[in-house]
Design a protein around this motif. Structure first.
Motif, PDB file in Angstrom:
ATOM      1  N   UNK A 109      29.813  62.510  34.172  1.00 19.60           N
ATOM      2  CA  UNK A 109      29.206  63.373  35.181  1.00 19.60           C
ATOM      3  C   UNK A 109      27.758  62.949  35.416  1.00 19.60           C
ATOM      4  N   UNK A 110      27.384  62.924  36.684  1.00 18.48           N
ATOM      5  CA  UNK A 110      26.007  62.661  37.074  1.00 18.48           C
ATOM      6  C   UNK A 110      25.600  63.721  38.077  1.00 18.48           C
ATOM      7  N   UNK A 111      24.333  64.044  38.097  1.00 17.18           N
ATOM      8  CA  UNK A 111      23.808  65.049  39.016  1.00 17.18           C
ATOM      9  C   UNK A 111      22.680  64.433  39.817  1.00 17.18           C
ATOM     10  N   UNK A 112      22.900  64.261  41.104  1.00 16.48           N
ATOM     11  CA  UNK A 112      21.883  63.705  41.991  1.00 16.48           C
ATOM     12  C   UNK A 112      21.103  64.850  42.622  1.00 16.48           C
ATOM     13  N   UNK A 113      19.790  64.687  42.654  1.00 13.15           N
ATOM     14  CA  UNK A 113      18.937  65.713  43.235  1.00 13.15           C
ATOM     15  C   UNK A 113      18.909  65.559  44.752  1.00 13.15           C
ATOM     16  N   UNK A 114      19.116  66.659  45.454  1.00 14.41           N
ATOM     17  CA  UNK A 114      19.042  66.683  46.910  1.00 14.41           C
ATOM     18  C   UNK A 114      17.941  67.662  47.300  1.00 14.41           C
ATOM     19  N   UNK A 115      17.051  67.235  48.186  1.00 11.74           N
ATOM     20  CA  UNK A 115      16.022  68.144  48.663  1.00 11.74           C
ATOM     21  C   UNK A 115      16.219  68.317  50.160  1.00 11.74           C
ATOM     22  N   UNK A 116      16.526  69.544  50.542  1.00 10.68           N
ATOM     23  CA  UNK A 116      16.727  69.884  51.949  1.00 10.68           C
ATOM     24  C   UNK A 116      15.979  71.172  52.246  1.00 10.68           C
ATOM     25  N   UNK A 117      15.222  71.152  53.302  1.00  8.00           N
ATOM     26  CA  UNK A 117      14.451  72.320  53.745  1.00  8.00           C
ATOM     27  C   UNK A 117      13.572  72.876  52.631  1.00  8.00           C
ATOM     28  N   UNK A 118      13.047  72.008  51.797  1.00  2.00           N
ATOM     29  CA  UNK A 118      12.164  72.433  50.727  1.00  2.00           C
ATOM     30  C   UNK A 118      12.881  72.984  49.511  1.00  2.00           C
ATOM     31  N   UNK A 119      14.209  73.024  49.524  1.00  7.89           N
ATOM     32  CA  UNK A 119      14.981  73.534  48.390  1.00  7.89           C
ATOM     33  C   UNK A 119      15.650  72.365  47.669  1.00  7.89           C
ATOM     34  N   UNK A 120      15.654  72.430  46.347  1.00  9.77           N
ATOM     35  CA  UNK A 120      16.280  71.387  45.552  1.00  9.77           C
ATOM     36  C   UNK A 120      17.670  71.835  45.142  1.00  9.77           C
ATOM     37  N   UNK A 121      18.653  71.039  45.507  1.00 16.74           N
ATOM     38  CA  UNK A 121      20.045  71.268  45.116  1.00 16.74           C
ATOM     39  C   UNK A 121      20.500  70.045  44.347  1.00 16.74           C
ATOM     40  N   UNK A 122      21.682  70.123  43.756  1.00 16.01           N
ATOM     41  CA  UNK A 122      22.201  69.014  42.971  1.00 16.01           C
ATOM     42  C   UNK A 122      23.616  68.698  43.422  1.00 16.01           C
ATOM     43  N   UNK A 123      23.917  67.409  43.519  1.00 12.02           N
ATOM     44  CA  UNK A 123      25.248  66.944  43.863  1.00 12.02           C
ATOM     45  C   UNK A 123      25.915  66.487  42.579  1.00 12.02           C
ATOM     46  N   UNK A 124      27.028  67.128  42.229  1.00 11.55           N
ATOM     47  CA  UNK A 124      27.759  66.802  41.012  1.00 11.55           C
ATOM     48  C   UNK A 124      28.710  65.644  41.312  1.00 11.55           C
ATOM     49  N   UNK A 125      28.515  64.516  40.621  1.00 10.08           N
ATOM     50  CA  UNK A 125      29.334  63.323  40.792  1.00 10.08           C
ATOM     51  C   UNK A 125      30.107  63.040  39.516  1.00 10.08           C
ATOM     52  N   UNK A 126      31.272  62.425  39.658  1.00  7.41           N
ATOM     53  CA  UNK A 126      32.035  61.934  38.516  1.00  7.41           C
ATOM     54  C   UNK A 126      32.312  60.462  38.780  1.00  7.41           C
ATOM     55  N   UNK A 127      31.829  59.598  37.889  1.00  9.00           N
ATOM     56  CA  UNK A 127      31.969  58.155  38.068  1.00  9.00           C
ATOM     57  C   UNK A 127      33.302  57.657  37.517  1.00  9.00           C
ATOM     58  N   UNK A 128      34.062  56.994  38.343  1.00 12.37           N
ATOM     59  CA  UNK A 128      35.233  56.214  37.918  1.00 12.37           C
ATOM     60  C   UNK A 128      35.001  54.839  38.544  1.00 12.37           C
ATOM     61  N   UNK A 129      36.031  54.220  39.069  1.00  8.29           N
ATOM     62  CA  UNK A 129      35.821  52.966  39.799  1.00  8.29           C
ATOM     63  C   UNK A 129      35.076  53.217  41.111  1.00  8.29           C
TER      64      UNK A 129
END
Length: 160
Positions: A109-129
């Motif tokens: 699992x990886x969590x990428x930070x997303x900043x939109x409209x001044x708010x920080x959200x996180x995108x939950x990713x799961x790495x496979x191929x």
């Protein structure tokens, strides 16, 4: 076991853990938000234009909340088989099933930070191929809660 959150749900049924991004359809919240916007828009824009824009806002918000309640996705993690599956659902009926991984590994699992409209959200990713984008998490507290739940509560028995 159910943990109640605003924008995601974590539950366990037997040996299957479920993370769902279904937003509840809450009538109290709908009434409070719309009545506040009615008052503000009428005060700010005047009676005629304010009522017109408030009605458009009300209709748009109801459609948005209803759509997010109807259309949602679930992640299922099976402790026995070790499978990670994503389900796309429309009103409790599965429309699409996607096998993400045969062997679940919480370290992928990886969590990428997303900043939109001044708010920080996180995108939950799961790495496979490939990089599987699973959920958008609304804040850091929710991200930490999901990380803690996955690390402490999910033990895959058939992971070789």
């Amino acid at each position: 076991m159910n943990e109640r959150e605003d924008y995601f749900r974590i539950s366990k049924n037997g040996h299957v853990h479920t993370l769902s991004d279904r937003i509840p359809f809450n009538w109290k919240e709908l009434m409070i938000w719309t009545s506040t916007s009615f008052i503000f828009l009428i005060w700010f824009l005047g009676i005629g234009i304010g009522i017109f824009i408030a009605l458009l806002t009300l209709i748009g918000y109801i459609f948005y909340r209803f759509a997010s309640w109807i259309y949602y996705s679930e992640l299922k993690i099976d402790e026995k088989s070790g499978k990670l599956i994503r389900l796309k659902k429309i009103h409790d009926r599965t429309q699409k099933t996607e096998l993400i991984s045969e062997k679940f590994d919480p370290n992928r699992f990886e969590y990428s930070e997303l900043t939109r409209s001044g708010k920080t959200k996180f995108l939950m990713n799961y790495r496979t191929h490939k990089n599987n984008e699973l959920l958008i998490i609304k804040n850091k507290t929710d991200k930490e809660q999901i990380e803690k739940y996955i690390a402490e509560k999910i033990t895959v028995y058939n992971n070789v």
